[in-house]
Design a protein around this motif. Structure first.
Motif, short mmCIF file in Angstrom:
data_model
loop_
_atom_site.label_atom_id
_atom_site.label_comp_id
_atom_site.label_asym_id
_atom_site.label_seq_id
_atom_site.Cartn_x
_atom_site.Cartn_y
_atom_site.Cartn_z
N GLU A 329 0.85 -1.18 0.00
CA GLU A 329 0.00 0.00 0.00
C GLU A 329 0.89 1.24 0.00
N GLY A 330 0.50 2.27 -0.73
CA GLY A 330 1.26 3.52 -0.70
C GLY A 330 0.54 4.57 0.12
N ALA A 331 1.16 5.75 0.18
CA ALA A 331 0.54 6.86 0.90
C ALA A 331 -0.83 7.18 0.29
N ASP A 332 -1.00 6.81 -1.00
CA ASP A 332 -2.26 7.07 -1.69
C ASP A 332 -3.33 6.02 -1.36
N GLY A 333 -3.00 5.06 -0.51
CA GLY A 333 -3.98 4.04 -0.14
C GLY A 333 -4.15 2.94 -1.18
N LYS A 334 -3.46 3.08 -2.33
CA LYS A 334 -3.55 2.04 -3.36
C LYS A 334 -2.41 1.04 -3.23
N MET A 335 -2.60 -0.16 -3.83
CA MET A 335 -1.54 -1.16 -3.81
C MET A 335 -0.59 -0.91 -4.98
N HIS A 336 0.72 -0.99 -4.70
CA HIS A 336 1.74 -0.78 -5.73
C HIS A 336 2.67 -1.99 -5.78
N GLU A 337 3.00 -2.41 -6.98
CA GLU A 337 4.06 -3.41 -7.12
C GLU A 337 5.39 -2.75 -6.76
N PHE B 202 12.31 -2.77 3.89
CA PHE B 202 12.06 -1.57 4.69
C PHE B 202 12.11 -0.33 3.81
N THR B 203 13.07 -0.30 2.91
CA THR B 203 13.13 0.83 1.97
C THR B 203 11.90 0.82 1.07
N LEU B 204 11.55 -0.36 0.59
CA LEU B 204 10.47 -0.47 -0.39
C LEU B 204 9.09 -0.19 0.18
N VAL B 205 8.90 -0.41 1.47
CA VAL B 205 7.57 -0.16 2.05
C VAL B 205 7.31 1.34 2.19
N HIS B 206 8.39 2.11 2.16
CA HIS B 206 8.22 3.57 2.20
C HIS B 206 8.04 4.11 0.78
#
Lengths: 450, 450
Positions: A329-337, B202-206
């Motif tokens: 999940e990103g800051a945008d709430g969407k899932m990202h590869e 850890f880097t990638l989750v940000h």
């Protein structure tokens, strides 16, 4: 040495990453982690997924009790806030994986763990330890049972590996087709068949080989296996057959544990036959591996006792699987590869749904791995492609599929392995190094942001 | 998975041999068993004795409780009479051995177990499992710390070996000179130093590398180690140094985990220096072994994180030690040397007393192994030859030397190893295959019957 929990069988950085992620607000981001192998060690033709039942138990037992929290506090490894999080930790996510015993190839998504970043990342070390050890042993063991072409293989390696690893090596070997183990704790814990013969010390503690053989037969019966190479083998065989006959029976088997086993097997078989002991079998031991088993294929040998090489993965003691974040999940709430882009170790992002495509003769022809937006999207694609789905749900919102753990799971895993290996094309049975028996096709059908 | 006892970490044949020996009247014969290696795996120059503290605990915990007796009965593995013997089993013999951490060579009598045949033979499997695993790891680890020439080595291999073996691999690595481990259970159980950095996940989750670095520093402080190769390394190094400075400090270290580490270390060192971050250190990981550590010797690297290769013995996951009956009481009541005479695996009989002879410069020159009638006779010989005795008493009539077990024993074993390795001649430090660094002289001064 008994450990009360699996939670500290963990690299320290898993916990400090949780600590930092709680502080930065990323700990609760939804994540998809994946365990896979970048390659098959030794350029083997296939690998065998093993340890699934054990890693599910490890997830179940992954608890930070007051003793663990106290240890972490005493070393100031995590903050108080993180210590509270860990004290309440229960994995509540989902786990999908290849069924235990299934064959796998480079980049097969062997295990997929979904949940929050924190709850998934802390499981990394223990999941990999179990998968890497057990799959390494099962992969070696499968090559040996393949090379043995139906002759029984017995796992005798406990003394050549860590004492607890030995218990689980026995389990892995049986899943890959071994008949029995000498390791009694393995036998007890997983209800495996147990087997054994006797050691040279038993012969040597008696005043003569004849006395030793008579003693063993008096206790074990004439169906026992006598070790005939403490002194002179030809005399040992004579003594062995005679000892059984004195006790009123025909000897079960002789064991050969030194020298050129191929030549000896022929010599001893002839000697046994000349003595009329045509029902007496020959079992061989002494640093066997898949190659020496193959070389013994034409020799009159009835079973193989394998030690060092099976429990140490026959030159490849780890399956070298890794556990990578592939979607979050990103800051945008969407899932990202997500994927690491560094040289030599680039990884492929996305939730992956995998299936095996067979050709018209039922032979495995392709491993189809689809990066998809959801399980359903991936499964729909597999169906259209005529691929058999390979992943099964192992944990559902924290609830473990109990049928996959403990003694009950062993027979199912062994059956799965036998069927999966039988499906491989001819190249799968080759012991030489080379290309995987089944090529993997990676496909990205995810229509998300990246 | 916790095991309550070590008694079933045993090959079945140990118990069936006891069963037959009780019936034949040989179970109570006085015996001397010896653990040794016929060779050093990989033709290395020396081996490191490790696991002594653990095997003493295993002997102490070797008990057949009602659950174990019930299992044996349910599978008819031993007779009722033998089950009674096992239920009362307490090792009451003596154990001598090389001090933990000591270097050893082919045929060094690493462990000597004396007592009745039955009480000694049942310990075979668990003693060998522990010695073979722990010595394999310590031997590999010692080659790595030797190659590192004082730069710290950190053990990060838990994920590439069995989860319990990992705990004991950490212990073995520290005895052989490693500074710390990432395995928290190892750290807790043996009071070892613990260490860690962070993972690519850890880097990638940000949402960006900068955010990840800021998050790690916020929790761990600027003295932390940042992993800079998730995306572009040069940018990663810039981001890392900047993140620490934004937090008001200079960065502790960067970690490199991929690519050509020698070239990268020079490039990154120059970049750090150009940025004025001259105190920021470089730690490297990524499939290191003793050879790559040696190759990095001239590169500006400050510490090594070693994974797979240390916990799997760097190509030799077992020390291949064996446990052999070398002397026993006969029907005549006298002690007799015994030895197997079969091809390729001939063993040398007799109770062996071992010492190390140093030359005038204090460099180890000879391993003197004397088959003697008694400890005293052997020690007297060693004294006359000017050899330092290598064996210490570990168990005295069943009483274990408690100073050799648990946390307390680790520092002493590490000190013993450092001293023993320092005493080796130059050849001991060579990584190449070849002859043992110290030749072994076997001598038989026993004047008994054989």
């Amino acid at each position: 040495m008994a450990f009360s929990t699996t939670s500290l069988m963990t690299d320290m950085y898993e916990l400090t990453m949780v600590d930092a992620a709680i502080a930065s607000g990323t700990a609760e981001r939804k994540c998809v982690f994946e365990a896979f192998g970048r390659r098959l060690p030794g350029e083997r033709r296939y690998g065998v997924v093993c340890g699934t039942g054990r890693l599910l138990e490890a997830i179940r037992d992954f608890r930070f009790n007051p003793e663990e929290i106290e240890y972490l506090a005493s070393r100031a490894i995590v903050s108080d806030r993180t210590a509270e999080y860990l004290a309440d930790y229960r994995f509540a996510g989902d786990v999908y994986g290849y069924a235990e015993g299934e064959c796998y190839f480079p980049h097969s998504p062997v295990l997929t763990v979904t949940g929050s970043f924190a709850e998934c990342v802390v499981l990394e070390t223990v999941i990999l330890s179990i998968l890497n050890h057990d799959s390494a042993v099962a992969t070696a063991a499968s090559r040996m049972t393949a090379a043995a072409h139906g002759r029984p293989c017995l796992e005798f390696g406990a003394r050549r590996t860590h004492e607890t690893a030995a218990v689980h090596a026995a389990r892995a070997a049986v899943i890959a087709g071994f008949t029995a183990t000498s390791d009694l704790e393995g036998g007890r814990t997983y209800d495996l068949g147990v087997a054994g013969t006797s050691a040279h010390s038993f012969t040597l503690v008696h005043d003569s080989e004849k006395e030793a053989f008579a003693a063993q037969i008096a206790t074990m019966g004439t169906g026992t296996t006598l070790l005939v190479d403490t002194y002179d083998i030809a005399e040992g065989v004579n003594n062995a057959v005679a000892a059984a006959r004195e006790a009123g029976g025909e000897l079960g088997a002789v064991r050969l544990d030194s020298g050129d086993l191929v030549a000896q097997a022929f010599t001893v078989r002839k000697q046994l036959d000349d003595l009329g002991a045509t029902s007496t079998k020959i079992t061989v031991t002494s640093d066997l591996d898949e190659y020496s088993i193959a070389a013994l294929g034409a020799a009159p040998v009835d079973s193989y006792g394998v030690g060092t090489r099976v429990v140490t993965g026959s030159g490849h003691p780890t399956a070298e699987m890794v556990y990578k974040l592939v979607q979050r999940e990103g800051a945008d709430g969407k899932m990202h590869e997500v994927a690491k882009s560094s040289k030599n170790k680039a990884s492929v992002g996305g939730l992956k749904v995998a299936g095996r495509v067979c050709d018209q003769r039922g032979s495995a022809a392709q491993e189809l791995v689809v990066s998809a937006g959801s399980w359903q999207e991936g499964l729909d694609y597999l169906e259209r492609a005529g691929a058999r789905p390979l992943q099964v749900k192992l944990v559902d919102a924290g609830a473990i599929d109990e049928s996959r753990i403990g003694k009950a799971a062993i027979a199912a895993a062994a059956a799965r392995h036998e069927e999966s290996r039988a499906e491989l094309p001819y190249d799968g049975w080759r012991l030489s190094s080379g290309e995987p028996a089944v090529p993997t096709k990676m496909l990205d059908i995810f229509e998300g942001d990246d």
